[in-house]
Design a protein around this motif. Sequence first.
Motif, PDB file in Angstrom:
ATOM      1  N   ILE A 332       0.921  -1.091   0.144  1.00  0.00           N
ATOM      2  CA  ILE A 332      -0.252  -0.021   0.171  1.00  0.00           C
ATOM      3  C   ILE A 332       0.943   1.008   0.103  1.00  0.00           C
ATOM      4  O   ILE A 332       1.089   2.122  -0.801  1.00  0.00           O
ATOM      5  N   PHE A 333       2.069   1.506   1.028  1.00  0.00           N
ATOM      6  CA  PHE A 333       2.859   2.414   0.912  1.00  0.00           C
ATOM      7  C   PHE A 333       3.474   2.697  -0.546  1.00  0.00           C
ATOM      8  O   PHE A 333       3.686   3.818  -0.966  1.00  0.00           O
ATOM      9  N   ILE A 334       3.849   1.437  -1.402  1.00  0.00           N
ATOM     10  CA  ILE A 334       4.202   1.687  -2.441  1.00  0.00           C
ATOM     11  C   ILE A 334       3.732   2.331  -3.533  1.00  0.00           C
ATOM     12  O   ILE A 334       3.368   3.013  -4.476  1.00  0.00           O
ATOM     13  N   PHE A 335       2.582   1.956  -3.479  1.00  0.00           N
ATOM     14  CA  PHE A 335       1.204   1.833  -4.553  1.00  0.00           C
ATOM     15  C   PHE A 335       1.215   3.313  -3.805  1.00  0.00           C
ATOM     16  O   PHE A 335       0.740   4.153  -5.019  1.00  0.00           O
ATOM     17  N   HIS A 336       1.380   3.980  -2.749  1.00  0.00           N
ATOM     18  CA  HIS A 336       0.829   5.425  -2.602  1.00  0.00           C
ATOM     19  C   HIS A 336       2.028   5.982  -3.114  1.00  0.00           C
ATOM     20  O   HIS A 336       1.377   7.492  -3.604  1.00  0.00           O
ATOM     21  N   ILE A 337       3.399   5.650  -3.196  1.00  0.00           N
ATOM     22  CA  ILE A 337       4.290   6.510  -3.975  1.00  0.00           C
ATOM     23  C   ILE A 337       4.300   6.859  -5.348  1.00  0.00           C
ATOM     24  O   ILE A 337       4.439   7.360  -6.080  1.00  0.00           O
ATOM     25  N   PHE A 338       3.823   5.137  -6.035  1.00  0.00           N
ATOM     26  CA  PHE A 338       3.760   5.177  -7.531  1.00  0.00           C
ATOM     27  C   PHE A 338       2.374   6.449  -8.168  1.00  0.00           C
ATOM     28  O   PHE A 338       2.721   7.314  -8.984  1.00  0.00           O
ATOM     29  N   SER A 339       1.496   6.433  -7.119  1.00  0.00           N
ATOM     30  CA  SER A 339       0.576   7.044  -7.014  1.00  0.00           C
ATOM     31  C   SER A 339       0.503   9.005  -7.638  1.00  0.00           C
ATOM     32  O   SER A 339       0.652   9.984  -8.492  1.00  0.00           O
ATOM     33  N   PHE A 340       1.838   9.237  -6.295  1.00  0.00           N
ATOM     34  CA  PHE A 340       1.895  10.428  -6.142  1.00  0.00           C
ATOM     35  C   PHE A 340       3.431  11.252  -7.778  1.00  0.00           C
ATOM     36  O   PHE A 340       2.653  12.070  -8.254  1.00  0.00           O
ATOM     37  N   VAL A 341       3.615   9.916  -8.045  1.00  0.00           N
ATOM     38  CA  VAL A 341       4.386   9.993  -9.375  1.00  0.00           C
ATOM     39  C   VAL A 341       3.642  11.049 -10.378  1.00  0.00           C
ATOM     40  O   VAL A 341       4.269  11.678 -11.004  1.00  0.00           O
ATOM     41  N   PHE A 342       2.709   9.677 -10.382  1.00  0.00           N
ATOM     42  CA  PHE A 342       1.881   9.641 -11.812  1.00  0.00           C
ATOM     43  C   PHE A 342       0.742  11.512 -11.645  1.00  0.00           C
ATOM     44  O   PHE A 342       0.375  12.231 -12.725  1.00  0.00           O
ATOM     45  N   LEU A 343       0.552  11.203 -10.243  1.00  0.00           N
ATOM     46  CA  LEU A 343       0.036  12.857 -10.357  1.00  0.00           C
ATOM     47  C   LEU A 343       1.243  13.788 -10.486  1.00  0.00           C
ATOM     48  O   LEU A 343       0.574  14.999 -10.689  1.00  0.00           O
ATOM     49  N   ALA A 344       1.887  13.894 -10.361  1.00  0.00           N
ATOM     50  CA  ALA A 344       2.915  15.131 -10.656  1.00  0.00           C
ATOM     51  C   ALA A 344       3.350  15.044 -11.468  1.00  0.00           C
ATOM     52  O   ALA A 344       3.111  16.042 -12.307  1.00  0.00           O
ATOM     53  N   ALA A 345       2.984  14.352 -12.215  1.00  0.00           N
ATOM     54  CA  ALA A 345       2.972  14.042 -14.470  1.00  0.00           C
ATOM     55  C   ALA A 345       1.713  14.931 -14.645  1.00  0.00           C
ATOM     56  O   ALA A 345       1.920  15.485 -15.319  1.00  0.00           O
ATOM     57  N   ILE A 346       0.726  14.144 -14.034  1.00  0.00           N
ATOM     58  CA  ILE A 346       0.060  14.985 -14.620  1.00  0.00           C
ATOM     59  C   ILE A 346      -0.618  15.958 -14.201  1.00  0.00           C
ATOM     60  O   ILE A 346      -1.006  17.694 -15.454  1.00  0.00           O
ATOM     61  N   ILE A 347      -0.283  17.056 -13.182  1.00  0.00           N
ATOM     62  CA  ILE A 347       0.249  18.037 -12.939  1.00  0.00           C
ATOM     63  C   ILE A 347       0.980  18.999 -13.780  1.00  0.00           C
ATOM     64  O   ILE A 347       0.163  19.968 -14.222  1.00  0.00           O
ATOM     65  N   CYS A 348       1.774  18.567 -14.367  1.00  0.00           N
ATOM     66  CA  CYS A 348       3.042  18.895 -15.011  1.00  0.00           C
ATOM     67  C   CYS A 348       2.816  19.043 -16.617  1.00  0.00           C
ATOM     68  O   CYS A 348       3.649  20.045 -17.739  1.00  0.00           O
ATOM     69  N   ILE A 350       0.401  20.126 -18.226  1.00  0.00           N
ATOM     70  CA  ILE A 350       0.179  21.985 -18.724  1.00  0.00           C
ATOM     71  C   ILE A 350       0.940  22.509 -19.118  1.00  0.00           C
ATOM     72  O   ILE A 350       1.491  23.491 -20.322  1.00  0.00           O
ATOM     73  N   PRO A 351       1.818  22.501 -18.131  1.00  0.00           N
ATOM     74  CA  PRO A 351       3.481  23.910 -18.522  1.00  0.00           C
ATOM     75  C   PRO A 351       4.269  22.725 -18.896  1.00  0.00           C
ATOM     76  O   PRO A 351       4.466  23.692 -19.974  1.00  0.00           O
ATOM     77  N   ASP A 352       4.205  21.596 -19.778  1.00  0.00           N
ATOM     78  CA  ASP A 352       5.216  20.735 -20.520  1.00  0.00           C
ATOM     79  C   ASP A 352       4.702  21.525 -21.701  1.00  0.00           C
ATOM     80  O   ASP A 352       5.060  21.654 -22.786  1.00  0.00           O
ATOM     81  N   LEU A 362      10.675  18.525 -19.616  1.00  0.00           N
ATOM     82  CA  LEU A 362      11.098  19.006 -18.482  1.00  0.00           C
ATOM     83  C   LEU A 362      10.584  19.258 -17.620  1.00  0.00           C
ATOM     84  O   LEU A 362      11.580  19.104 -16.388  1.00  0.00           O
ATOM     85  N   VAL A 363       9.808  20.043 -17.399  1.00  0.00           N
ATOM     86  CA  VAL A 363       9.259  20.577 -15.485  1.00  0.00           C
ATOM     87  C   VAL A 363       9.422  19.010 -15.317  1.00  0.00           C
ATOM     88  O   VAL A 363       9.382  19.155 -13.814  1.00  0.00           O
ATOM     89  N   PHE A 364       8.344  18.297 -15.719  1.00  0.00           N
ATOM     90  CA  PHE A 364       8.217  16.548 -15.385  1.00  0.00           C
ATOM     91  C   PHE A 364       9.563  16.033 -14.562  1.00  0.00           C
ATOM     92  O   PHE A 364       9.663  15.996 -13.268  1.00  0.00           O
ATOM     93  N   SER A 365       9.923  16.171 -15.688  1.00  0.00           N
ATOM     94  CA  SER A 365      11.334  15.417 -14.627  1.00  0.00           C
ATOM     95  C   SER A 365      12.337  16.647 -14.391  1.00  0.00           C
ATOM     96  O   SER A 365      12.965  15.878 -13.377  1.00  0.00           O
ATOM     97  N   ILE A 366      12.314  17.924 -13.874  1.00  0.00           N
ATOM     98  CA  ILE A 366      12.776  18.926 -12.930  1.00  0.00           C
ATOM     99  C   ILE A 366      11.957  18.733 -11.677  1.00  0.00           C
ATOM    100  O   ILE A 366      12.651  18.299 -10.875  1.00  0.00           O
ATOM    101  N   VAL A 367      10.259  18.599 -11.215  1.00  0.00           N
ATOM    102  CA  VAL A 367       9.871  18.305 -10.240  1.00  0.00           C
ATOM    103  C   VAL A 367      10.212  16.843  -9.956  1.00  0.00           C
ATOM    104  O   VAL A 367      10.485  16.862  -8.954  1.00  0.00           O
ATOM    105  N   LEU A 368      10.639  16.421 -10.609  1.00  0.00           N
ATOM    106  CA  LEU A 368      10.229  14.589 -10.282  1.00  0.00           C
ATOM    107  C   LEU A 368      11.770  14.927  -9.648  1.00  0.00           C
ATOM    108  O   LEU A 368      12.472  13.902  -8.186  1.00  0.00           O
TER     109      LEU A 368
END
Length: 421
Positions: A332-348, A350-352, A362-368
């Motif tokens: 469950i902990f790992i799935f939450h970590i992976f979910s955060f990665v995809f959420l960050a990708a979704i947020i990035c 638009i600026p990308d 680029l924006v997603f790469s910098i944020v990650l």
Amino acid sequence: MDDKKPVPVKGRKAMKYRAAECRNCGHPLELTDRYCSYCSQLNTTKSLQLKDFFGEFLGSIITYDSRFRYTLKDLLFKPGVITRNYVNGQRLKYANPFRFFLSVSIIYFILQGLISTFSNNNSFFNEATINNGSSVKNNGGGNDFRFGDFGIDTTGFDATRKKNIKLLDSVLKKNNVDLKENNLDSIIEAEEINIDDAEVDSLLKKINKLPFIGRGNEAPSYTLIAEEVLDTMDGLERNVERFMLYRDFYKTTKIINPVVALDSMNHRNNSYNRWAYSKNESIERIEKNPGEFVQYLLEKTPFFLFFFTPVYAFFFWLIYSKKKYTYMEHMIFIFHIFSFVFLAAIICLIPDSIILNGNDNLVFSIVLSLVGPFYFYKALRNFYQQNRLITIIKFIFLNWIFWIGATIAALLFFAVTAAMY
């Protein structure tokens, strides 16, 4: 002071529609029970109408939206805390971690695909123009002779006439083409004579019909290896030789049907041989459109992470063996970590898309790269609640395990995926 009368319940929840047992699970109910205490279904015998259907539909969205809101907020801003709350029993407050992970990953690829479609771009893979020259097919050999491979700019032939004519002359001579014999004497004289565009076009057509092909374009051929000979080889060598033979045979004969090809080579017509030969079509599709294949592989990333998680969770279970958490709770902990990665990708996304027109992440790469390590460290610290030094040591070890394990697993997973392409 008058007592307040209870507000009468209308619609499907009205008292007159209630039953003595649940229609879903058969659990005995009182007439005062609006919902079944066992399965939570509404206690009603009223037939479902259109307004009732849409009412329940909207209600389910609002209910999920509440869980979604809490999940989103805590996942983004409280790393590790959401997992601790979920494991400690706050299940109704948050969305199911497995389903949420698959949902956000699929949403990401849908959005990324839509952005790529509208911008005529693929942010993961952009096919570059191989050369700035024309690709002229050689009718004799069936392969391509690319003038651009030799620096000949056919798109601007007139602008750099003398340079291009010298290069053509050089290329033809290197390939032992007799200019006089092939009526190409004008190449020698063209530097001094201003031949017009029609003559240039005629000259290129003559070169196109020559029975020679440029460097590395020998006519395809194959050496037949009998099935009996293949059977004497070791497993790996046998498979490599088989695939190479089928590839050469396919390129030489252009036979697409595996049954016809195997019969022509006198090879066994079994499912494995048919599959091996049919992969030639897949290879051809990849060569023609590599970007589509890369996108196909990337779309399988959520499923790869889903199946890789149990492997990765094993190492969490080992190094946190003194903790009270079960193997499933580590997952469950790992799935939450992976979910955060995809959420960050979704947020990035638009600026990308706005800043880089979808050409890069680029924006997603910098944020990650900046936020990702800190987020993972804080999640470990908040969930497992160990001191900083131990958390940092385990953080480094788990990162090392992730990159090695993910690389090996990805090679195997994508090899299987490519085999089914």
